[in-house]
Design a protein around this motif. Structure first.
Motif, mmCIF file in Angstrom:
data_model
loop_
_atom_site.group_PDB
_atom_site.id
_atom_site.type_symbol
_atom_site.label_atom_id
_atom_site.label_comp_id
_atom_site.label_asym_id
_atom_site.label_seq_id
_atom_site.Cartn_x
_atom_site.Cartn_y
_atom_site.Cartn_z
ATOM 1 N N ALA A 76 0.859 -1.189 0.000
ATOM 2 C CA ALA A 76 0.000 0.000 0.000
ATOM 3 C C ALA A 76 0.896 1.241 0.000
ATOM 4 C CB ALA A 76 -0.878 -0.021 1.237
ATOM 5 N N ALA A 77 0.290 2.411 -0.248
ATOM 6 C CA ALA A 77 1.073 3.655 -0.357
ATOM 7 C C ALA A 77 1.904 3.909 0.905
ATOM 8 C CB ALA A 77 0.128 4.816 -0.622
ATOM 9 N N SER A 78 1.293 3.678 2.080
ATOM 10 C CA SER A 78 2.023 3.938 3.337
ATOM 11 C C SER A 78 3.179 2.941 3.490
ATOM 12 C CB SER A 78 1.078 3.829 4.528
ATOM 13 O OG SER A 78 0.519 2.528 4.574
ATOM 14 N N GLN A 79 2.925 1.674 3.084
ATOM 15 C CA GLN A 79 3.991 0.648 3.162
ATOM 16 C C GLN A 79 5.121 1.014 2.204
ATOM 17 O OE1 GLN A 79 1.382 -2.703 2.293
ATOM 18 N NE2 GLN A 79 1.934 -3.668 4.236
ATOM 19 N N LEU A 80 4.751 1.497 1.027
ATOM 20 C CA LEU A 80 5.751 1.854 0.010
ATOM 21 C C LEU A 80 6.669 2.964 0.526
ATOM 22 C CD1 LEU A 80 6.526 1.026 -2.851
ATOM 23 C CD2 LEU A 80 5.009 2.791 -3.728
ATOM 24 N N ALA A 81 6.065 3.927 1.204
ATOM 25 C CA ALA A 81 6.862 5.027 1.770
ATOM 26 C C ALA A 81 7.852 4.488 2.802
ATOM 27 C CB ALA A 81 5.930 6.041 2.415
ATOM 28 N N ARG A 82 7.366 3.545 3.629
ATOM 29 C CA ARG A 82 8.239 2.928 4.655
ATOM 30 C C ARG A 82 9.362 2.131 3.991
ATOM 31 N NH1 ARG A 82 4.015 1.459 7.771
ATOM 32 N NH2 ARG A 82 4.052 -0.692 7.022
ATOM 33 N N ILE A 83 9.010 1.414 2.922
ATOM 34 C CA ILE A 83 9.997 0.585 2.203
ATOM 35 C C ILE A 83 11.094 1.467 1.610
ATOM 36 C CG2 ILE A 83 10.300 -0.834 0.101
ATOM 37 C CD1 ILE A 83 7.408 -1.965 0.809
ATOM 38 N N ILE A 84 10.676 2.586 1.018
ATOM 39 C CA ILE A 84 11.646 3.515 0.411
ATOM 40 C C ILE A 84 12.619 4.026 1.479
ATOM 41 C CG2 ILE A 84 11.857 5.823 -0.635
ATOM 42 C CD1 ILE A 84 9.244 5.015 -2.249
ATOM 43 N N ASP A 85 12.084 4.393 2.643
ATOM 44 C CA ASP A 85 12.945 4.860 3.748
ATOM 45 C C ASP A 85 13.908 3.755 4.188
ATOM 46 O OD1 ASP A 85 11.644 7.228 3.657
ATOM 47 O OD2 ASP A 85 10.316 6.848 5.376
ATOM 48 N N GLU A 86 13.356 2.532 4.276
ATOM 49 C CA GLU A 86 14.137 1.379 4.739
ATOM 50 C C GLU A 86 15.269 1.056 3.749
ATOM 51 O OE1 GLU A 86 14.526 -1.348 7.926
ATOM 52 O OE2 GLU A 86 13.326 0.452 7.648
ATOM 53 N N ILE A 87 14.954 1.111 2.462
ATOM 54 C CA ILE A 87 15.947 0.816 1.416
ATOM 55 C C ILE A 87 17.085 1.839 1.467
ATOM 56 C CG2 ILE A 87 16.266 0.938 -1.109
ATOM 57 C CD1 ILE A 87 13.638 -0.644 -1.362
ATOM 58 N N LYS A 88 16.703 3.094 1.677
ATOM 59 C CA LYS A 88 17.727 4.153 1.784
ATOM 60 C C LYS A 88 18.596 3.900 3.015
ATOM 61 C CE LYS A 88 15.185 7.926 -0.475
ATOM 62 N NZ LYS A 88 14.292 9.074 -0.191
ATOM 63 N N ARG A 89 17.937 3.549 4.131
ATOM 64 C CA ARG A 89 18.656 3.336 5.401
ATOM 65 C C ARG A 89 19.609 2.148 5.318
ATOM 66 N NH1 ARG A 89 18.464 0.430 9.875
ATOM 67 N NH2 ARG A 89 16.726 -0.865 9.159
ATOM 68 N N LEU A 90 19.174 1.082 4.615
ATOM 69 C CA LEU A 90 19.979 -0.143 4.551
ATOM 70 C C LEU A 90 21.121 -0.051 3.533
ATOM 71 C CD1 LEU A 90 17.047 -2.737 4.697
ATOM 72 C CD2 LEU A 90 18.766 -2.416 6.463
ATOM 73 N N GLY A 91 21.146 0.990 2.741
ATOM 74 C CA GLY A 91 22.225 1.157 1.757
ATOM 75 C C GLY A 91 22.203 0.093 0.675
ATOM 76 N N VAL A 92 21.015 -0.160 0.141
ATOM 77 C CA VAL A 92 20.842 -1.195 -0.895
ATOM 78 C C VAL A 92 21.542 -0.778 -2.194
ATOM 79 C CG1 VAL A 92 19.062 -2.235 -2.394
ATOM 80 C CG2 VAL A 92 18.722 -2.159 0.088
#
Lengths: 304, 218
Positions: free
Chosen positions: A222-238
């Motif tokens: 969902a849109a809210s999950q996607l926003a969280r995923i984007i933050d998480e991906i940035k944080r994890l240095g993917v």
């Protein structure tokens, strides 16, 4: 009189032989593309390999059709994944009233399963994508060859030999791509995948998936999950995001636009034509994409 | 014409349609539905069994680290090939031969390095029929601890000192917390357990299938 009798005997024999069809080769049903390739490589021309569903259907959401049920009735044995990728096969078998009558070969019977890695909620869920790999696929090839040999003992040694030959071919292919990355230093490779379909392949390469984007297989965030995923991906240095080749999703573009991380494609290996070479072609494309991503990550880390 | 029509007036009180009766009826129906469904769920549900292994075993799926699980899965896949080599050539392949055949985890490639650079040694246990071989792997880097042992039994039924069932699969995988344990001289369960080894048990597809489909599919 004797001549008449002889003629009638000969004619009678001819009629009997015409009425009896030529000895049929066994019909082996398969539920997924990789199993078509595995079985074809094992049996060669000694059996007919019959895909249960047509090309171009997504096995995840496939609903059995009347012709699938009819097809089940013509099979001598069926090779199934059995751990979450071919529910339609079991529905067809039950609809055809063949439960317990049609021999089933559970390809994953002896495969050691692994959890879906990179679940952002830390759950340990069994990963059913054993066929997107080399090692776990080889284990399935051995199981299929052994069990087909038990069902058709006259071909057991041929199936054993062909199974080993095919397994060696898959191992050689993996070795070829391992050679490409042999000189890479031990780098901290971080990747996100759309779903947990590639864990077995990554395990073959000694890699771990850092994050899985879909909350469940086939469930769009969902849109809210996607926003969280984007933050998480940035944080994890993917370093790279692997998405599915056959079923592209719009939200992947959103992630790419927001993070700037390169998108690469891997295949789930359950689409396209049913051919003996199909699995090897798909696997080769996956190995190519994966090793390219590793080489790119090394270049980026070296500032190249 | 001028005659007046006299109308008799009478008052009737019409109560407002509050729907009290219908509301009560809906509440009762909902309550009965919930009770019936609850009873149905309770009667039909079977408690999910927590899968546990005995103390002398390790559950690969839940207890091993990803690198250890990778080595274990590689051993589990290569073991049938080793068994077939033995059947065809009447000899157990050496570690070098296994690496040349590209069999993981013996082949020293990039994944071998990522998974701890395990070094393997072979030991054929001398018995009358020479049907037992052990391959032991020790980690080659300082980060990993824990050694692996692949026991190939070649359909040889262990006779004494077994902690598990009497008949065995042709191969077993064991793990030891030390990175340099001594090579076991015997391959019975009891000897290995006494030496600090624990058998690694896979979460195989068969178990998952039985769990989801029931025993009648097998």
């Amino acid at each position: 009189m004797i001549r008449k009798l002889l003629y009638s005997i000969v004619f009678g024999l001819f009629m009997v032989s015409a009425a009896c069809p030529a000895e049929d080769i066994p019909r082996i049903g398969v539920t997924l593309h990789p199993y078509y390739s595995f079985v074809k490589a094992i049996v060669g021309d000694t059996a007919e390999v019959v895909p249960l569903i047509g090309e171009g259907f997504n096995p995840h959401n496939y609903r059995p059709q009347p012709e699938d049920i009819k097809k089940c009735m013509t099979l001598d044995v069926m090779v199934v994944n059995g751990i979450g990728h071919d529910e339609f096969a079991f529905e067809s078998i039950e609809a055809a009233n063949l439960k317990g009558k049609l021999p089933l070969i559970f390809a994953n019977k002896d495969v050691s399963l692994i959890p879906v890695s990179g679940h952002l909620d830390g759950k340990k869920v069994v990963n059913p994508h054993t066929f997107v790999s080399v090692t776990a696929s080889v284990r399935q090839v051995y199981t299929i060859a052994k069990e087909l040999g038990e069902l058709f003992p006259e071909n057991a040694s041929l199936y054993r030999k062909n199974g080993r030959k095919y397994a060696a071919r898959l191992r050689r292919m993996k070795a070829e791509y391992m050679e490409r990355i042999a000189d890479l230093p031990d780098l901290d490779f971080r990747c996100a995948t759309i779903h947990g379909g590639y864990d077995y392949l990554f395990q073959d390469f000694g890699l771990q998936v850092t994050a899985v984007i879909e909350p469940g297989h086939g469930l769009k965030p969902a849109a809210s999950q996607l926003a969280r995923i984007i933050d998480e991906i940035k944080r994890l240095g993917v370093n790279v995001i692997f998405t599915e080749m056959a079923f592209p999703d719009k939200y992947v573009d959103t992630i790419h636009e927001e993070t700037g991380i390169r998108i690469r494609h891997l295949s789930h290996l359950t689409n396209g034509e049913y051919t003996e070479e199909g699995f090897e072609k798909g696997l080769r494309a996956n190995l190519e994409a994966l090793t390219n991503a590793l080489v790119d990550a090394k270049t980026a880390k070296q500032g190249g | 014409m001028d005659e007046k029509i006299r109308v008799t007036q009478c008052e009737v009180v019409v109560p407002p349609a509050g729907g009290t009766f219908e509301t009560q009826l809906v509440v009762i129906v909902a309550f009965v539905t919930i009770v019936l469904c609850g009873c149905g769920i309770l009667l039909r549900s079977s408690g999910a069994e927590e899968y546990t292994v005995p103390a002398w075993q390790v559950d690969a799926f839940s207890d091993l680290q990803p690198e250890e699980l990778a080595i274990f899965n590689a051993l589990l896949t290569s073991a049938p090939e080793i068994e077939m080599i033995h059947e065809d050539e009447f000899d157990w392949p050496s570690v070098t031969e296994l690496a040349e055949a590209q069999l993981p985890p013996f082949v020293q490639d990039s994944s071998w390095r990522s998974d701890g650079s395990y070094h393997w040694i072979r030991n054929i246990i001398s018995t009358e029929d020479k049907h037992i071989v052990l391959y032991m792997g020790n980690p080659g880097d300082d980060i990993k601890t824990g050694s692996f042992l692949l026991v190939m039994l070649h359909d040889h039924i262990k006779k004494q000192g077994n902690a598990g069932v009497a008949s065995h699969v042709p191969f077993e995988v064991w793990i030891h917390p030390s990175s340099s344990p001594s090579f076991p001289g015997m391959s019975t369960d009891q000897a290995l357990i006494n030496g600090g080894w624990r058998e690694v048990v896979a979460r195989k597809g068969e178990r998952e299938m039985k769990k989801s489909r029931g025993e009648d599919y097998f």
